[in-house]
Design a protein around this motif. Structure first.
Motif, PDB file in Angstrom:
ATOM      1  N   GLU A 158      10.500   7.677  -8.436  1.00 58.35           N
ATOM      2  CA  GLU A 158       9.863   8.265  -7.211  1.00 58.35           C
ATOM      3  C   GLU A 158       9.019   7.475  -6.288  1.00 58.35           C
ATOM      4  O   GLU A 158       9.173   7.728  -5.026  1.00 58.35           O
ATOM      5  N   ASN A 167      -7.942   3.853 -12.783  1.00 64.18           N
ATOM      6  CA  ASN A 167      -6.527   4.639 -12.943  1.00 64.18           C
ATOM      7  C   ASN A 167      -5.306   4.015 -13.311  1.00 64.18           C
ATOM      8  O   ASN A 167      -4.155   4.249 -13.029  1.00 64.18           O
ATOM      9  N   ASN A 206      -3.092   4.914   4.258  1.00 61.07           N
ATOM     10  CA  ASN A 206      -1.506   4.674   4.007  1.00 61.07           C
ATOM     11  C   ASN A 206      -0.725   6.127   3.778  1.00 61.07           C
ATOM     12  O   ASN A 206      -0.046   6.210   2.850  1.00 61.07           O
ATOM     13  N   MET A 238      -6.880   8.375  -6.147  1.00 63.48           N
ATOM     14  CA  MET A 238      -7.170   7.271  -5.383  1.00 63.48           C
ATOM     15  C   MET A 238      -7.039   7.225  -3.988  1.00 63.48           C
ATOM     16  O   MET A 238      -5.872   7.675  -3.705  1.00 63.48           O
ATOM     17  N   GLY A 265       2.394  14.820  -3.568  1.00 64.56           N
ATOM     18  CA  GLY A 265       1.955  14.755  -5.035  1.00 64.56           C
ATOM     19  C   GLY A 265       2.252  15.950  -5.566  1.00 64.56           C
ATOM     20  O   GLY A 265       2.740  15.785  -6.729  1.00 64.56           O
ATOM     21  N   VAL A 282       1.601   7.656 -15.408  1.00 58.55           N
ATOM     22  CA  VAL A 282       1.656   8.764 -14.414  1.00 58.55           C
ATOM     23  C   VAL A 282       1.119   9.747 -14.394  1.00 58.55           C
ATOM     24  O   VAL A 282       0.767  10.384 -13.567  1.00 58.55           O
ATOM     25  N   VAL A 306      -3.313  17.252  -5.551  1.00 58.86           N
ATOM     26  CA  VAL A 306      -3.245  17.188  -7.128  1.00 58.86           C
ATOM     27  C   VAL A 306      -4.090  17.793  -7.976  1.00 58.86           C
ATOM     28  O   VAL A 306      -3.844  17.883  -9.134  1.00 58.86           O
ATOM     29  N   ALA A 365      -0.489   6.055  -6.883  1.00 59.08           N
ATOM     30  CA  ALA A 365      -1.585   6.801  -7.075  1.00 59.08           C
ATOM     31  C   ALA A 365      -1.427   8.314  -7.085  1.00 59.08           C
ATOM     32  O   ALA A 365      -2.461   9.018  -7.743  1.00 59.08           O
ATOM     33  N   LEU A 366      -0.431   9.029  -6.611  1.00 59.79           N
ATOM     34  CA  LEU A 366      -0.308  10.556  -6.847  1.00 59.79           C
ATOM     35  C   LEU A 366       0.474  10.861  -7.962  1.00 59.79           C
ATOM     36  O   LEU A 366       0.747  11.929  -8.335  1.00 59.79           O
ATOM     37  N   GLY A 367       0.728   9.762  -8.801  1.00 60.74           N
ATOM     38  CA  GLY A 367       1.418   9.888 -10.273  1.00 60.74           C
ATOM     39  C   GLY A 367       2.754   9.916 -10.091  1.00 60.74           C
ATOM     40  O   GLY A 367       3.468  10.601 -10.639  1.00 60.74           O
ATOM     41  N   ALA A 368       3.487   9.009  -9.322  1.00 59.56           N
ATOM     42  CA  ALA A 368       4.756   8.996  -9.160  1.00 59.56           C
ATOM     43  C   ALA A 368       5.225   8.098 -10.154  1.00 59.56           C
ATOM     44  O   ALA A 368       4.551   7.094 -10.545  1.00 59.56           O
ATOM     45  N   VAL A 376       0.697  -1.363   0.177  1.00 60.00           N
ATOM     46  CA  VAL A 376      -0.273  -0.061  -0.131  1.00 60.00           C
ATOM     47  C   VAL A 376       0.874   1.245   0.049  1.00 60.00           C
ATOM     48  O   VAL A 376       0.468   2.259  -0.389  1.00 60.00           O
ATOM     49  N   GLN A 377       2.255   1.063   0.300  1.00 60.59           N
ATOM     50  CA  GLN A 377       3.106   2.422   0.401  1.00 60.59           C
ATOM     51  C   GLN A 377       3.323   2.711  -0.956  1.00 60.59           C
ATOM     52  O   GLN A 377       3.306   3.582  -1.244  1.00 60.59           O
ATOM     53  N   ARG A 425      -4.461  14.100   0.698  1.00 57.87           N
ATOM     54  CA  ARG A 425      -3.124  14.128  -0.231  1.00 57.87           C
ATOM     55  C   ARG A 425      -3.592  13.856  -1.706  1.00 57.87           C
ATOM     56  O   ARG A 425      -3.050  14.413  -2.507  1.00 57.87           O
ATOM     57  N   ALA A 426      -4.759  13.219  -1.746  1.00 53.97           N
ATOM     58  CA  ALA A 426      -5.287  13.064  -3.095  1.00 53.97           C
ATOM     59  C   ALA A 426      -5.787  14.083  -3.729  1.00 53.97           C
ATOM     60  O   ALA A 426      -5.468  14.185  -5.028  1.00 53.97           O
ATOM     61  N   LEU A 460       0.182  -4.564 -11.579  1.00 55.16           N
ATOM     62  CA  LEU A 460       0.643  -5.935 -10.909  1.00 55.16           C
ATOM     63  C   LEU A 460       0.992  -6.919 -11.963  1.00 55.16           C
ATOM     64  O   LEU A 460       0.846  -6.899 -13.261  1.00 55.16           O
ATOM     65  N   ARG A 491      -9.894  -0.264  -9.837  1.00 56.24           N
ATOM     66  CA  ARG A 491      -8.191  -0.130 -10.084  1.00 56.24           C
ATOM     67  C   ARG A 491      -7.698  -0.081 -11.471  1.00 56.24           C
ATOM     68  O   ARG A 491      -6.792   0.113 -12.077  1.00 56.24           O
ATOM     69  N   PHE A 504      -7.259   4.544  -0.652  1.00 53.03           N
ATOM     70  CA  PHE A 504      -7.153   3.052  -0.487  1.00 53.03           C
ATOM     71  C   PHE A 504      -8.043   2.511   0.883  1.00 53.03           C
ATOM     72  O   PHE A 504      -8.411   3.334   1.692  1.00 53.03           O
ATOM     73  N   ARG A 545      -2.782   9.281 -13.434  1.00 49.74           N
ATOM     74  CA  ARG A 545      -3.038   9.261 -11.970  1.00 49.74           C
ATOM     75  C   ARG A 545      -2.919  10.709 -11.370  1.00 49.74           C
ATOM     76  O   ARG A 545      -3.470  10.787  -9.964  1.00 49.74           O
ATOM     77  N   LYS A 546      -2.658  11.656 -12.063  1.00 49.73           N
ATOM     78  CA  LYS A 546      -2.385  13.136 -11.411  1.00 49.73           C
ATOM     79  C   LYS A 546      -3.955  13.357 -11.651  1.00 49.73           C
ATOM     80  O   LYS A 546      -4.737  14.400 -11.026  1.00 49.73           O
ATOM     81  N   MET A 580      -4.115   1.329 -12.165  1.00 46.65           N
ATOM     82  CA  MET A 580      -3.219   0.702 -11.039  1.00 46.65           C
ATOM     83  C   MET A 580      -3.279  -0.915 -11.184  1.00 46.65           C
ATOM     84  O   MET A 580      -2.180  -1.497 -10.920  1.00 46.65           O
ATOM     85  N   LEU A 587       5.881  15.878  -6.286  1.00 46.68           N
ATOM     86  CA  LEU A 587       6.324  14.889  -7.361  1.00 46.68           C
ATOM     87  C   LEU A 587       6.203  15.784  -8.965  1.00 46.68           C
ATOM     88  O   LEU A 587       6.714  15.654  -9.883  1.00 46.68           O
TER      89      LEU A 587
END
Lengths: 313, 249
Positions: A205, B50, B92, B86, B106, B78, B162, A198-201, A191-192, B158-159, B56, B47, B88, B81-82, B52, B109
């Motif tokens: 990054e 975005n 986290n 998301m 963000g 990248v 951005v 998810a922040l666009g890293a 999750v880290q 935090r989400a 996997l 998922r 969770f 996702r801006k 995500m 970044l």
């Protein structure tokens, strides 16, 4: 009427005393060792005092002893080893935990750990017969031509020197740094990583803010463990360092290390003061290792604390 | 901004197919809830929005998703996702960062270095996440020093920092107590003025309370999608009815 104790509590008692005993034993051996070394080095302590630490001359014939060349040799080879093995080990760990596909991960991971299984005397032999000629004929002349203006790369290249000692040590501590760093990075919760993504890293990054920042105390720990191994390593270093008590700013100079001088000279120590001086070198090595570990603990602790009210694993 | 159009979306984990051709229109600035029993593909679906899911190993996707008319597969994840943020299931926050640093992570970044800008954005996002009043005097404390519910709102802030147009929430309240859950729900309702929100929930009451639209997933299939009131009062599909009346799941 007195109640009968249930039988299980006997087991617990035995366990408690047995495990307590082992713990006391370890601490006891530690203290005993330190005390014995202190007692055995008393003659030298008395004769030279603090000057022993700063003494540059090691002359058994004239009964003059100083430990500085050995302290210097040990520290410089260890620092060279860290500077080389630290970044490489971290790179290997990042590759294995974040980039490599599962099959590569297990094969390369196994090979890296296999590196730790090579006996140091074998590495020493390799250092003499392969690394030394290569350093003396190729690497060091090249470094001397390009970077000779820096005192570090000054002087005649021989190949049996501080640089060789540092490189051999780097090979020896690389598996420690790589495999422990990989372990702590693998233990970082997914999750880290996803939080960063998810922040666009980007991948890098994500590794920086999601993985390395989380695992930094463990990574520092792995480097410190590697350093501990480098400080105490004897055999491989004595085979490639030249065994001359010199203090020179050049990595191309022969040198000597604390562990090496003890191993090489204790059989020749024909009179009490000589043996006592060797014991004191051992005592200093012991103290340096101890101080370094305390310093490392403090470092890990202060890094792990992070921002106020926080905690890292 | 923030209209999502999903076209025949299929997703795999290795050989296992998790989504069997989903087609749906997710309207902008509304709350859309995804409900369904465990393993129905609702998390996989969100998922995918975005990309995500793509991260996997062995994961695969086919079909298309359009964000405001443009395929999300035409841009680098990248950048996507801006725009599509998301939150969770488990809070986290980054434990090595302070509350403030977490919120602006963000933006940093994205290369934003101006202190004043970061400060302003942090305050704005924390206010939107209804966390400002609780943390404004301890912004330099660690993100993990907060309670679970506060941590989750920090992750929302935090989400939001951005400035995405879509906010995906994967069971954001499932690890929280009822009071913290209520605060998250109030927050979702307030945020839909600005953002398109897609929220996965295993809690049908929650969907009924906060969602304008509800999608019911079962075994990788989108069984029914419509206004929440209709899904819960007069479902068209027998399976939807069985699920919301508690006959399974």
């Amino acid at each position: 009427m007195k109640k009968k104790r249930p039988r299980a509590s006997w087991g617990d008692r035995i366990l408690r005393s047995a495990s307590g005993l082992t713990a006391v034993l370890v601490v006891g051996i530690m203290i005993w060792l330190g005390w014995e070394m202190f007692v055995s080095s008393r003659q030298s302590l008395h004769q030279f005092g603090w000057a022993f630490l700063g003494g540059r001359v090691w002359d058994p014939v004239h009964r003059i002893f100083g430990a500085l060349p050995f302290i210097y040799g040990t520290l410089v080879t260890s620092i060279v080893a860290l500077v080389i093995a630290g970044p490489i080990g971290l790179g290997v760990a990042i590759f294995l935990s974040e980039m490599a596909p599962a099959t590569v991960r297990s094969v390369v991971g196994f090979l890296v750990e296999l590196l730790a299984a090579i006996p140091s005397v074998v590495l020493g032999l390799w250092g003499i017969f392969v690394l030394a000629p290569f350093l003396g004929k190729v690497v060091e002349p090249w470094l001397g031509r390009r970077l000779g203006f820096i005192p570090l790369f000054h002087g005649a290249p021989v190949g049996v020197d501080l640089l060789n000692g540092g490189l051999i040590l780097a090979i020896m501590i690389l598996p420690t740094i790589a495999s422990i760093s990989r372990e702590v990075m693998t233990a970082v919760p997914t999750v880290q990583r996803e939080a960063a993504l998810a922040l666009g890293a980007t991948k890098w990054e994500m590794i920086r803010i999601g993985v390395l920042a989380y695992a930094k105390s463990g990574i520092i720990g792995s480097v410190i463990l590697g350093l501990g191994r480098a400080l105490g390593e004897t055999m491989a270093v004595t085979m490639v360092i030249g065994n001359m008590p010199n203090i020179s700013p050049s990595l191309f100079s022969t040198a000597y290390s604390m562990a090496a001088v003890i191993a090489n000279e204790f059989t020749e120590a024909t009179y009490g003061l000589y043996l006592s001086a060797l014991m004191e070198v051992g005592l200093i090595l012991f103290a340096i290792t101890l101080l370094l570990n305390i310093f490392a603990r403090l470092l890990v602790w202060s890094v792990a604390r992070g921002p106020k009210g926080g905690h890292l694993v | 901004m923030g209209n999502l159009s999903v076209r025949n979306l299929e997703a795999w984990y290795g050989a296992q197919k998790a989504l069997l051709g989903i087609t749906a229109e997710i309207p902008e600035k509304q709350v859309t809830a995804i409900i369904g029993p465990s393993g129905c593909g609702k998390s996989t679906f969100i998922r995918c929005l975005n990309r995500m899911h793509d991260t996997l190993p062995g994961a695969k996707v086919s079909g298309d998703i359009l964000l405001d008319g443009k395929s999300i597969y035409d841009q680098h994840p990248v950048f996507l996702r801006k725009t599509v943020g998301m939150v969770f299931q488990k809070p986290n926050p980054f434990p090595s960062m302070s509350i403030y640093e977490n919120v602006v992570a963000g933006l940093r970044l994205n290369g934003e270095r101006r202190k004043a800008k970061l400060r302003a954005a942090a305050e704005k996002s924390l206010r939107m996440a209804a966390l400002w009043d609780e943390v404004h005097d301890r912004l330099n404390y660690s993100g993990v020093s907060l309670s679970g519910g506060q941590q989750q709102r920090l992750c929302i802030a935090r989400a939001l920092a951005v400035e995405p147009s879509v906010l995906l929430m994967d069971e954001p309240a499932s690890a929280l107590d009822p009071i913290a859950t209520q605060r998250i729900e109030e927050l979702v309702t307030a945020l839909k003025k600005t953002y398109t929100i897609v929220i996965v929930t295993h809690n049908m009451q929650q969907a009924a309370r906060i969602a304008d639209f509800t999608a019911f997933f079962l075994n990788g299939e989108l069984v029914e999608f419509g206004p929440t009131s209709e899904i819960f009062t007069k479902p068209k599909d027998k399976r939807t009815e069985d699920y919301i009346t508690g006959r399974f799941g």
